[in-house]
Enzyme design. Structure first.
Site, PDB file in Angstrom:
ATOM      1  N   CYS A   1       2.183  11.711   0.316  1.00  0.00           N
ATOM      2  CA  CYS A   1       1.497  10.446   0.059  1.00  0.00           C
ATOM      3  C   CYS A   1       1.804   9.404   1.147  1.00  0.00           C
ATOM      4  O   CYS A   1       1.309   9.544   2.262  1.00  0.00           O
ATOM      5  CB  CYS A   1       1.849   9.965  -1.347  1.00  0.00           C
ATOM      6  SG  CYS A   1       0.611   8.859  -2.011  1.00  0.00           S
TER       7      CYS A   1
ATOM      8  N   HIS B   1       1.818  14.321  -5.256  1.00  0.00           N
ATOM      9  CA  HIS B   1       3.274  14.281  -5.437  1.00  0.00           C
ATOM     10  C   HIS B   1       3.777  15.513  -6.190  1.00  0.00           C
ATOM     11  O   HIS B   1       3.906  15.463  -7.410  1.00  0.00           O
ATOM     12  CB  HIS B   1       3.657  13.047  -6.263  1.00  0.00           C
ATOM     13  CG  HIS B   1       3.410  11.755  -5.583  1.00  0.00           C
ATOM     14  ND1 HIS B   1       4.360  11.107  -4.832  1.00  0.00           N
ATOM     15  CD2 HIS B   1       2.305  10.976  -5.540  1.00  0.00           C
ATOM     16  CE1 HIS B   1       3.854   9.980  -4.355  1.00  0.00           C
ATOM     17  NE2 HIS B   1       2.612   9.878  -4.771  1.00  0.00           N
TER      18      HIS B   1
ATOM     19  N   GLU C   1       6.709  16.406  -6.345  1.00  0.00           N
ATOM     20  CA  GLU C   1       8.037  16.058  -6.889  1.00  0.00           C
ATOM     21  C   GLU C   1       7.942  15.377  -8.252  1.00  0.00           C
ATOM     22  O   GLU C   1       8.953  15.156  -8.901  1.00  0.00           O
ATOM     23  CB  GLU C   1       8.813  15.200  -5.882  1.00  0.00           C
ATOM     24  CG  GLU C   1       8.451  13.724  -5.819  1.00  0.00           C
ATOM     25  CD  GLU C   1       7.138  13.412  -5.100  1.00  0.00           C
ATOM     26  OE1 GLU C   1       6.385  14.349  -4.742  1.00  0.00           O
ATOM     27  OE2 GLU C   1       6.854  12.208  -4.922  1.00  0.00           O
TER      28      GLU C   1
HETATM   29  N1  GLN Z   1      -0.906   3.650  -1.422  1.00  0.00           N
HETATM   30  C1  GLN Z   1       0.344   3.912  -0.774  1.00  0.00           C
HETATM   31  C2  GLN Z   1       0.243   3.584   0.724  1.00  0.00           C
HETATM   32  O1  GLN Z   1      -0.796   3.281   1.192  1.00  0.00           O
HETATM   33  C3  GLN Z   1       0.767   5.334  -0.957  1.00  0.00           C
HETATM   34  C4  GLN Z   1       1.016   5.593  -2.407  1.00  0.00           C
HETATM   35  C5  GLN Z   1       2.065   6.623  -2.682  1.00  0.00           C
HETATM   36  O2  GLN Z   1       2.860   6.998  -1.821  1.00  0.00           O
HETATM   37  N2  GLN Z   1       2.115   7.037  -3.912  1.00  0.00           N
HETATM   38  O3  GLN Z   1       1.225   3.657   1.398  1.00  0.00           O
END
Ligand code: GLN
Length: 186
Positions: free
Chosen positions: A82, A169, A171
């Protein structure tokens, strides 16, 4: 000897990655300062989810940015989830490591779909649960990249040499298979 994996622990969901790795009998090192990057011989590193702009800024402020980028560029296996994926993407801005040839869209699912979960196929692994939270997806990937998962026509997991990224994710589920896949890259 067990593998020694660093988890960048300056912001975001690092504790969950650490527990997954421990469940796989890996020695986990929480990476909080430059010395951890420079003095500890790591077999791999995880960049967790969180807020990529904040993480990028902190990496600069803590003077960890260049050391981390160098380690990845010389081949340290890295797994970005992410916000970690965003940090690795080449097309964002100065506060990102830009080591991987992917273009991404941040917060790509908009507000309504801020978080959701699907069970979907991941290449080389099979069906796994995927939890998305304000997730990005990959719009473009360079020739050296391998697409590992596509959900609703969007690339949500990919690999390029020593770099593995997921929009979702793993995790935050009970499924250890993506972490296992990462360990197999080492
Ligand atoms: N929206 C976050 C970003 O732009 C990422 C979200 C996340 O890591 N769950 O960094």
């Amino acid at each position: 000897m067990s593998k020694k994996i660093g988890v960048l622990a300056i912001q975001g969901a690092f504790a969950e990655h650490a527990s997954m790795l421990r469940a796989l009998n890996v020695e986990v090192i929480e990476i909080r300062q430059k010395a951890h990057l420079e003095n500890i011989e790591l077999d791999g590193i995880i960049l967790p989810g969180g807020e990529s702009t904040v993480m990028g800024k902190l990496l600069r402020e803590l003077d960890m940015f260049d050391s981390l980028k160098k380690l990845i560029n010389v081949g340290l296996p890295v797994f970005g989830t992410c916000a970690g994926l965003i940090l690795l993407a080449k097309d964002i801005n100065d506060s990102h490591l830009a080591t991987m040839d992917i273009s991404i869209k941040r917060n790509a699912y908009g507000r309504q779909l801020g978080s959701f979960q699907v069970i979907h196929d991941f290449k080389h692994i099979g069906e796994i649960p995927m939890v998305f939270i304000r997730a990005p997806y990959i719009i473009n990937i360079g020739n050296e990249g391998e697409i590992l998962a596509i959900v609703d026509d969007n690339i949500v997991a990919a690999r390029q040499n020593n770099m593995l990224v997921t929009s979702f994710h793993p995790e935050l589920t009970n499924d250890l298979s993506v972490h296992k896949y990462f360990l197999d890259m080492i």
